[in-house]
Design a protein around this motif. Structure first.
Motif: not given
Length: 81
Positions: A78-81
């Motif tokens: 997961f990569k936070p936006e």
């Protein structure tokens, strides 16, 4: 058959070991198996693990021995936006 509580306990107890193997996330998921509910730990890896990942996690709780299925899923972290 593995119940939800035992699967969650396995996820917690084996989190460091699976992380050391390269898992970036762990979840407990229901696996269809007839009319009964069965749960497994799912380890998410960014790419195929270089080392062997066990097919089951074995643990003891309340004086009883349990085995929980372990599934490997390839997914991006997961990569936070």
């Amino acid at each position: 058959m593995t119940g939800l509580q035992i699967a969650e306990l396995a996820r917690v107890r084996f989190s460091k070991k699976l992380s050391a193997l390269g898992a970036h996330a762990l979840e407990v998921a229901e696996e269809p198996q007839g009319s009964k509910k069965n749960f497994a730990v799912v380890a998410h890896f960014a790419k195929k693990p270089k080392t062997n990942v066990p097919a089951v996690l074995s643990l003891k709780s309340g004086g009883k021995a349990f085995t929980v299925p372990l599934r490997v899923k390839i997914s991006q972290p997961f990569k936070p936006e």
